[in-house]
Design a protein around this motif. Structure first.
Motif, PDB file in Angstrom:
ATOM      1  N   UNK A   1      62.017  59.196  67.938  1.00 14.22           N
ATOM      2  CA  UNK A   1      62.285  57.753  68.067  1.00 14.22           C
ATOM      3  C   UNK A   1      62.160  57.242  69.492  1.00 14.22           C
ATOM      4  N   UNK A   2      62.417  58.082  70.483  1.00 16.83           N
ATOM      5  CA  UNK A   2      62.324  57.601  71.860  1.00 16.83           C
ATOM      6  C   UNK A   2      60.897  57.685  72.423  1.00 16.83           C
ATOM      7  N   UNK A   3      59.952  58.196  71.617  1.00 18.96           N
ATOM      8  CA  UNK A   3      58.561  58.306  72.050  1.00 18.96           C
ATOM      9  C   UNK A   3      57.806  57.023  71.706  1.00 18.96           C
ATOM     10  N   UNK A   4      56.685  56.789  72.379  1.00 20.12           N
ATOM     11  CA  UNK A   4      55.903  55.592  72.089  1.00 20.12           C
ATOM     12  C   UNK A   4      55.071  55.715  70.813  1.00 20.12           C
ATOM     13  N   UNK A   5      54.784  54.581  70.218  1.00 16.03           N
ATOM     14  CA  UNK A   5      53.819  54.458  69.127  1.00 16.03           C
ATOM     15  C   UNK A   5      53.990  55.366  67.938  1.00 16.03           C
ATOM     16  N   UNK A   6      52.900  56.061  67.630  1.00 16.76           N
ATOM     17  CA  UNK A   6      52.797  56.877  66.423  1.00 16.76           C
ATOM     18  C   UNK A   6      53.894  57.930  66.297  1.00 16.76           C
ATOM     19  N   UNK A   7      54.306  58.517  67.411  1.00 10.33           N
ATOM     20  CA  UNK A   7      55.360  59.538  67.344  1.00 10.33           C
ATOM     21  C   UNK A   7      56.674  58.936  66.854  1.00 10.33           C
ATOM     22  N   UNK A   8      57.000  57.737  67.296  1.00 10.49           N
ATOM     23  CA  UNK A   8      58.234  57.089  66.841  1.00 10.49           C
ATOM     24  C   UNK A   8      58.163  56.820  65.343  1.00 10.49           C
ATOM     25  N   UNK A   9      57.018  56.434  64.867  1.00 10.22           N
ATOM     26  CA  UNK A   9      56.863  56.178  63.431  1.00 10.22           C
ATOM     27  C   UNK A   9      57.054  57.455  62.628  1.00 10.22           C
ATOM     28  N   UNK A  10      56.620  58.585  63.165  1.00 11.74           N
ATOM     29  CA  UNK A  10      56.752  59.857  62.447  1.00 11.74           C
ATOM     30  C   UNK A  10      58.212  60.179  62.141  1.00 11.74           C
ATOM     31  N   UNK A  11      59.133  59.644  62.936  1.00 11.88           N
ATOM     32  CA  UNK A  11      60.558  59.932  62.722  1.00 11.88           C
ATOM     33  C   UNK A  11      61.073  59.372  61.408  1.00 11.88           C
TER      34      UNK A  11
END
Length: 191
Positions: free
Chosen positions: A172-182
């Motif tokens: 969640x604290x990462x930008x873009x696509x990584x936050x969505x993966x959460x």
């Protein structure tokens, strides 16, 4: 989007992507402890066991961070113990006996060191049963296959009290696509 050429070094964390289904690593967060030409070594930060530290290493139980249990560090050598700790306001260059600095104030503890000698120099300690290991080029190959995100770690990642929620918090604290993966459910058909 994962880094094009991730910086693999001690202190970075690997976050399993939703496509990594290996039960040893699904939804794990791994702290890298050592990376060199021969491979990489790390410990899984979000797999607490039910085994109290005091049952296995009683001298270290009072120093262990909450929850004071062994964590499953990975599938390699699960009968061995490895400890990661943070120094208490120590000189940047000082390394107490039984402590090997990895980065900043974080390092590896030699659990054979008498706790009364080293424990006063530590603020937090986490003990892991086993570790995760990769041979030469193996981790880079897994990253290229989009099995892992490589991101910076925070001290709270190493010693936080909610290990089960760590995977989502880091993403969640990462930008873009990584936050969505959460937000991806374990079973995508339930979405």
């Amino acid at each position: 989007m994962p880094e094009a050429r991730p910086s693999l070094e001690a202190g970075r964390i690997l976050v399993a992507t939703p496509s990594l289904l290996d039960p040893n690593f699904a939804r794990t967060v791994v702290l890298l402890l050592d990376v060199d030409d021969n491979g990489a070594l790390g410990v899984v930060l979000n797999r607490p066991s039910q085994v109290p530290v005091g049952e296995v290493l009683p001298g270290w139980s009072e120093t262990a961070a909450e929850p004071p249990v062994l964590f499953s560090g990975g599938p390699v050598s699960p009968d061995s113990a490895l400890a990661v700790a943070a120094l208490a306001g120590a000189d940047e260059d000082a390394e107490p006996v039984g402590f090997r600095k990895l980065y900043g104030e974080v390092g590896i503890v030699d659990l054979d060191t008498p706790p009364q000698l080293l424990a006063p120099a530590l603020t937090q300690l986490r003990i892991f049963a086993g570790y995760a290991g990769w041979g030469t080029g193996q981790l880079l190959e897994e990253i290229e296959q989009e099995a892992w995100y490589v991101v910076p770690s925070l001290r709270a990642d190493l010693f936080g009290t909610d290990a089960e929620g760590l995977w989502r918090r880091v993403l969640r604290r990462q930008p873009g696509e990584m936050a969505w993966a959460s937000t991806r459910p374990l079973d995508p058909t339930m979405n």
